[in-house]
Design an enzyme around this catalytic site. Structure first.
Site, PDB file in Angstrom:
ATOM      1  N   LYS A  34     -35.611 -53.812  45.242  1.00  0.00           N
ATOM      2  CA  LYS A  34     -34.473 -54.738  45.049  1.00  0.00           C
ATOM      3  C   LYS A  34     -34.576 -56.169  44.944  1.00  0.00           C
ATOM      4  O   LYS A  34     -34.242 -56.710  43.859  1.00  0.00           O
ATOM      5  CB  LYS A  34     -33.462 -54.240  46.119  1.00  0.00           C
ATOM      6  CG  LYS A  34     -32.523 -55.439  46.159  1.00  0.00           C
ATOM      7  CD  LYS A  34     -31.817 -55.577  47.627  1.00  0.00           C
ATOM      8  CE  LYS A  34     -32.484 -56.372  48.632  1.00  0.00           C
ATOM      9  NZ  LYS A  34     -31.843 -56.533  49.593  1.00  0.00           N
ATOM     10  N   GLU A  49     -25.323 -56.833  45.927  1.00  0.00           N
ATOM     11  CA  GLU A  49     -26.528 -57.193  45.321  1.00  0.00           C
ATOM     12  C   GLU A  49     -26.796 -56.457  44.124  1.00  0.00           C
ATOM     13  O   GLU A  49     -26.898 -57.442  43.076  1.00  0.00           O
ATOM     14  CB  GLU A  49     -27.712 -56.880  46.434  1.00  0.00           C
ATOM     15  CG  GLU A  49     -27.798 -57.628  47.609  1.00  0.00           C
ATOM     16  CD  GLU A  49     -28.726 -57.158  48.781  1.00  0.00           C
ATOM     17  OE1 GLU A  49     -29.279 -57.975  49.455  1.00  0.00           O
ATOM     18  OE2 GLU A  49     -29.289 -56.034  48.570  1.00  0.00           O
ATOM     19  N   GLU A  92     -30.660 -80.190  53.874  1.00  0.00           N
ATOM     20  CA  GLU A  92     -30.374 -81.430  54.575  1.00  0.00           C
ATOM     21  C   GLU A  92     -28.945 -81.481  55.061  1.00  0.00           C
ATOM     22  O   GLU A  92     -28.555 -81.995  56.075  1.00  0.00           O
ATOM     23  CB  GLU A  92     -30.808 -82.629  53.937  1.00  0.00           C
ATOM     24  CG  GLU A  92     -30.163 -82.954  52.672  1.00  0.00           C
ATOM     25  CD  GLU A  92     -30.630 -84.217  52.015  1.00  0.00           C
ATOM     26  OE1 GLU A  92     -30.943 -85.405  52.602  1.00  0.00           O
ATOM     27  OE2 GLU A  92     -30.877 -84.136  50.759  1.00  0.00           O
ATOM     28  N   TYR A  98     -23.395 -55.019  51.479  1.00  0.00           N
ATOM     29  CA  TYR A  98     -24.412 -55.996  51.049  1.00  0.00           C
ATOM     30  C   TYR A  98     -25.066 -55.238  49.724  1.00  0.00           C
ATOM     31  O   TYR A  98     -25.528 -56.000  48.883  1.00  0.00           O
ATOM     32  CB  TYR A  98     -25.355 -56.502  51.841  1.00  0.00           C
ATOM     33  CG  TYR A  98     -26.378 -55.442  52.470  1.00  0.00           C
ATOM     34  CD1 TYR A  98     -27.707 -55.475  51.972  1.00  0.00           C
ATOM     35  CD2 TYR A  98     -26.066 -54.657  53.681  1.00  0.00           C
ATOM     36  CE1 TYR A  98     -28.771 -54.884  52.245  1.00  0.00           C
ATOM     37  CE2 TYR A  98     -27.227 -53.838  53.869  1.00  0.00           C
ATOM     38  CZ  TYR A  98     -28.647 -54.014  53.400  1.00  0.00           C
ATOM     39  OH  TYR A  98     -29.446 -53.081  53.756  1.00  0.00           O
ATOM     40  N   CYS A 157     -37.551 -49.158  52.879  1.00  0.00           N
ATOM     41  CA  CYS A 157     -37.594 -50.905  52.777  1.00  0.00           C
ATOM     42  C   CYS A 157     -38.890 -50.965  51.532  1.00  0.00           C
ATOM     43  O   CYS A 157     -38.402 -51.553  50.617  1.00  0.00           O
ATOM     44  CB  CYS A 157     -38.185 -51.371  53.812  1.00  0.00           C
ATOM     45  SG  CYS A 157     -38.665 -53.110  53.560  1.00  0.00           S
ATOM     46  N   HIS A 175     -35.080 -85.051  52.398  1.00  0.00           N
ATOM     47  CA  HIS A 175     -34.376 -85.491  50.936  1.00  0.00           C
ATOM     48  C   HIS A 175     -35.212 -85.325  49.666  1.00  0.00           C
ATOM     49  O   HIS A 175     -36.423 -85.670  49.982  1.00  0.00           O
ATOM     50  CB  HIS A 175     -33.646 -86.695  51.069  1.00  0.00           C
ATOM     51  CG  HIS A 175     -32.962 -87.161  49.915  1.00  0.00           C
ATOM     52  ND1 HIS A 175     -31.607 -86.576  49.854  1.00  0.00           N
ATOM     53  CD2 HIS A 175     -32.977 -88.208  49.190  1.00  0.00           C
ATOM     54  CE1 HIS A 175     -31.018 -87.427  48.802  1.00  0.00           C
ATOM     55  NE2 HIS A 175     -31.833 -88.088  48.194  1.00  0.00           N
ATOM     56  N   CYS A 230     -35.443 -52.874  50.228  1.00  0.00           N
ATOM     57  CA  CYS A 230     -36.052 -54.333  50.106  1.00  0.00           C
ATOM     58  C   CYS A 230     -36.720 -54.725  49.014  1.00  0.00           C
ATOM     59  O   CYS A 230     -36.355 -55.786  48.303  1.00  0.00           O
ATOM     60  CB  CYS A 230     -36.457 -55.012  51.542  1.00  0.00           C
ATOM     61  SG  CYS A 230     -36.019 -53.816  53.060  1.00  0.00           S
TER      62      CYS A 230
HETATM   63  P1  FAD Z   1     -36.953 -45.646  56.734  1.00  0.00           P
HETATM   64  O1  FAD Z   1     -37.535 -46.873  56.251  1.00  0.00           O
HETATM   65  O2  FAD Z   1     -35.839 -45.115  56.011  1.00  0.00           O
HETATM   66  O3  FAD Z   1     -38.085 -44.588  56.724  1.00  0.00           O
HETATM   67  C1  FAD Z   1     -37.895 -43.219  57.173  1.00  0.00           C
HETATM   68  C2  FAD Z   1     -38.731 -42.310  56.795  1.00  0.00           C
HETATM   69  O4  FAD Z   1     -38.952 -40.866  57.312  1.00  0.00           O
HETATM   70  C3  FAD Z   1     -38.799 -41.896  55.061  1.00  0.00           C
HETATM   71  O5  FAD Z   1     -40.127 -42.244  54.677  1.00  0.00           O
HETATM   72  C4  FAD Z   1     -38.316 -40.403  55.088  1.00  0.00           C
HETATM   73  O6  FAD Z   1     -39.062 -39.766  54.077  1.00  0.00           O
HETATM   74  C5  FAD Z   1     -39.114 -39.936  56.360  1.00  0.00           C
HETATM   75  N1  FAD Z   1     -38.355 -38.766  56.894  1.00  0.00           N
HETATM   76  C6  FAD Z   1     -37.134 -38.589  57.230  1.00  0.00           C
HETATM   77  N2  FAD Z   1     -37.049 -37.102  57.715  1.00  0.00           N
HETATM   78  C7  FAD Z   1     -38.186 -36.735  57.867  1.00  0.00           C
HETATM   79  C8  FAD Z   1     -38.792 -35.602  58.500  1.00  0.00           C
HETATM   80  N3  FAD Z   1     -38.024 -34.563  58.840  1.00  0.00           N
HETATM   81  N4  FAD Z   1     -40.172 -35.343  58.643  1.00  0.00           N
HETATM   82  C9  FAD Z   1     -40.966 -36.313  57.890  1.00  0.00           C
HETATM   83  N5  FAD Z   1     -40.408 -37.499  57.270  1.00  0.00           N
HETATM   84  C10 FAD Z   1     -39.238 -37.605  57.364  1.00  0.00           C
HETATM   85  N6  FAD Z   1     -33.173 -54.229  55.178  1.00  0.00           N
HETATM   86  C11 FAD Z   1     -33.487 -55.488  55.311  1.00  0.00           C
HETATM   87  O7  FAD Z   1     -33.901 -55.697  56.241  1.00  0.00           O
HETATM   88  N7  FAD Z   1     -33.496 -56.462  54.305  1.00  0.00           N
HETATM   89  C12 FAD Z   1     -33.101 -55.916  52.937  1.00  0.00           C
HETATM   90  O8  FAD Z   1     -33.230 -56.761  52.137  1.00  0.00           O
HETATM   91  C13 FAD Z   1     -32.633 -54.588  52.726  1.00  0.00           C
HETATM   92  N8  FAD Z   1     -32.607 -54.221  51.795  1.00  0.00           N
HETATM   93  C14 FAD Z   1     -32.132 -52.781  51.380  1.00  0.00           C
HETATM   94  C15 FAD Z   1     -31.843 -52.383  50.079  1.00  0.00           C
HETATM   95  C16 FAD Z   1     -31.559 -51.142  49.710  1.00  0.00           C
HETATM   96  C17 FAD Z   1     -31.004 -50.532  48.573  1.00  0.00           C
HETATM   97  C18 FAD Z   1     -31.605 -50.112  51.015  1.00  0.00           C
HETATM   98  C19 FAD Z   1     -31.196 -48.944  50.760  1.00  0.00           C
HETATM   99  C20 FAD Z   1     -31.978 -50.699  52.120  1.00  0.00           C
HETATM  100  C21 FAD Z   1     -32.235 -52.056  52.533  1.00  0.00           C
HETATM  101  N9  FAD Z   1     -32.564 -52.367  53.832  1.00  0.00           N
HETATM  102  C22 FAD Z   1     -32.893 -53.613  53.940  1.00  0.00           C
HETATM  103  C23 FAD Z   1     -32.537 -51.514  54.855  1.00  0.00           C
HETATM  104  C24 FAD Z   1     -34.085 -51.134  55.307  1.00  0.00           C
HETATM  105  O9  FAD Z   1     -34.538 -50.481  54.168  1.00  0.00           O
HETATM  106  C25 FAD Z   1     -34.148 -50.119  56.247  1.00  0.00           C
HETATM  107  O10 FAD Z   1     -33.211 -50.806  57.585  1.00  0.00           O
HETATM  108  C26 FAD Z   1     -35.457 -49.606  56.974  1.00  0.00           C
HETATM  109  O11 FAD Z   1     -36.153 -49.126  56.118  1.00  0.00           O
HETATM  110  C27 FAD Z   1     -35.246 -48.672  58.108  1.00  0.00           C
HETATM  111  O12 FAD Z   1     -36.334 -48.225  58.506  1.00  0.00           O
HETATM  112  P2  FAD Z   1     -36.602 -46.884  59.422  1.00  0.00           P
HETATM  113  O13 FAD Z   1     -37.993 -46.869  59.733  1.00  0.00           O
HETATM  114  O14 FAD Z   1     -35.524 -46.700  60.320  1.00  0.00           O
HETATM  115  O15 FAD Z   1     -36.411 -45.875  58.340  1.00  0.00           O
END
Ligand code: FAD
Length: 453
Positions: free
Chosen positions: A52, A182, A440, A178, A44, A435, A49
């Site tokens: 972007k 976008e 609205e 999405y 994110c 308004h 997010c």
């Molecule tokens: P992540 O945020 O992906 O974090 C996972 C972390 O784990 C990463 O830092 C990674 O490096 C780490 N990791 C992975 N494997 C290992 C390992 N074995 N050891 C140590 N570390 C590891 N969501 C919204 O709500 N609104 C939006 O507008 C939106 N826009 C988006 C736009 C794009 C282009 C993308 C790709 C996603 C978007 N999302 C949006 C989705 C949102 O980013 C994800 O749903 C959210 O980040 C998920 O969080 P998470 O904690 O599951 O994983």
């Protein structure tokens, strides 16, 4: 095992879910180790997010400049330099990463950089050291999937588009979710000739059908060429750019290609086999409503579980886990009525049932309003706003709200509270309009456009 290597909780992945769970568990007094493979912040903050939306803001400037003279300003001429945007964005993301690191430290969470691998029910290895905890939380998120069609690995992913030093003249976006919509919209507004190729007949599968049709029209109004019902066969790279061959023999050409065909859970090298966790068909870790995996002492949250892949959901799942396991309160993340937005132009936002879903459940009234918003009409733009309320006729409850138009995400976030509180159409009717606003219209819809059942 030394005491220094022993924790109450080890969290793998410092993204939205992992950071929220770590801080909440620490606030309940748990000794927490958070292991992150790359940078603190996750998708994110660093690749999703936030950057972007910063790129969307850059793209919106184009219409501010072109419309300025209609509002009495002298002509504004300006050029977009994506390298300057990338630099400014990197500075901001570095700042945010620092803020997150500081917040974690202030919460008492110990953060370790390194790839984490589960080696047993209570042990995790990183950087050659073994760490032990009573509970392990997997929050490793997802990554772009690059193997849907032969040659796809040569295309950009959303990660690459957020790191550009020069814009291509033309871009082909493969996919219509999405993220595809976008970036197509953002890059078109930045002056790139954008086309999209996708399998369905309309973009944004899963959204309300009318909203999907409106999104297609909005993309075309920005000059995006839509290749619907296109079944991709292979992508090849040549000296001048890329060619995407479709199953019907057509070849689509572009200087650059964005692979927006979907994302897959991050489980590589995680050691799931060591604790007998089997992934589902999408590669996700199956969990129950408490985010428990099939292995004792191991939970999983966020995109790696492929439930609702959005930041606020990952955060809610992480906090529910921490409150339940360390705070003495049994809490489950609520996956019903999750509002979501598509930051295209104009933006889309939606919550609750689509018209088709509502019709399946029972008698449904549908209210629709379409108009040219005042700001756009003033400058002679044909841009339209579309709003739709879905009402359960039996209970009078508003079960779905869909909007395409300026500020839709801001408006629907407010209305999401009404939906969560079970507001009826009568409550909407009894609400005084503000308004002049677009919002609205949601309290001024009197006659249903359609009645089903
Ligand atoms: P992540 O945020 O992906 O974090 C996972 C972390 O784990 C990463 O830092 C990674 O490096 C780490 N990791 C992975 N494997 C290992 C390992 N074995 N050891 C140590 N570390 C590891 N969501 C919204 O709500 N609104 C939006 O507008 C939106 N826009 C988006 C736009 C794009 C282009 C993308 C790709 C996603 C978007 N999302 C949006 C989705 C949102 O980013 C994800 O749903 C959210 O980040 C998920 O969080 P998470 O904690 O599951 O994983």
């Amino acid at each position: 095992m030394t005491a220094a290597n022993t924790f109450d909780l080890i969290v793998i992945g410092a993204g939205s879910g992992g950071i929220a769970a770590s801080r909440r568990a620490a606030s309940h007094g748990a000794k927490v180790l958070l292991i992150e493979g790359t940078r603190v912040g996750g998708t994110c903050v660093l690749r999703g997010c936030i950057p972007k939306k910063l790129m969307m803001y850059a793209s919106e400037m184009s219409s501010a400049f072109s419309e300025a003279s209609a509002f009495g300003w002298s002509e504004v001429t300006s050029q977009f330099d994506v390298a300057r945007w990338t630099q400014a964005k990197d500075n901001e993301l570095n700042r945010l990463e620092g803020v997150y690191r500081q917040m974690l430290a202030n919460s008492g969470v110990q953060t370790l950089l390194g790839h984490a691998r589960i080696t047993g029910e209570r042990t995790v290895e990183a950087n050659g050291e073994t760490y032990r905890a009573e509970r392990i939380l997997i929050a490793t998120g997802g990554a772009p999937s690059i193997d849907g069609i032969p040659g796809l690995e040569q295309a950009w992913t959303s990660d690459d588009v957020l790191q550009l030093s020069a814009l291509p003249k033309s871009l082909l976006v493969i996919g219509a979710g999405y993220i595809a919509v976008e970036f197509a919209s953002i890059l078109a507004r930045l002056g790139v000739h954008v086309s999209m190729a996708y399998r369905a007949d309309l973009p944004l599968r899963g959204f309300d059908e009318d909203l999907r049709a409106q999104a297609a029209q909005a993309l075309e109004s920005l000059g995006v060429t839509l290749h619907a019902s296109a079944r991709s066969q292979a992508l090849s790279k040549h000296a001048g750019g890329f060619a995407l061959r479709l199953e019907d023999g057509t070849e689509l050409q572009a200087d650059a290609v964005l692979n927006a065909t979907g994302r897959k859970p991050n489980i590589r090298g995680l050691g799931l086999e060591s604790v007998g966790i089997a992934t589902d068909a999408s590669g996700a870790i199956p969990v129950d409503a408490d985010s428990r995996t099939t292995a004792p002492g191991i939970w999983a949250i966020g995109d790696v579980t492929n439930r609702v892949n959005l930041t606020p959901v990952a955060i809610a799942e992480g906090r529910a886990f921490a409150d339940t396991e360390f705070g003495g309160r049994h809490i489950q993340a609520n996956h019903a009525n999750v509002a979501s937005a598509v930051f295209c132009s104009p933006p889309i936002a939606t919550i609750g049932l689509t018209e088709a879903q509502a019709m399946e459940r029972g008698p449904t009234d549908v209210y629709v309003s379409q108009f040219r918003p005042m700001k756009k009409a003033f400058v002679g733009s044909q841009e339209r706003t579309y709003m739709k309320l879905i009402v359960d006729r039996t209970t009078d409850r508003v079960s779905g709200i869909h909007m395409l138009g300026a500020d839709a995400p801001e408006i629907i976030q407010g209305l999401a509270i009404a939906i969560s509180a079970g507001a009826t159409k009568r409550d909407f009717d009894n609400t005084m309009a503000m308004h002049p606003t677009s919002a609205e219209e949601f309290v001024l819809m009197r006659e249903p456009a359609r009645r089903h059942g």
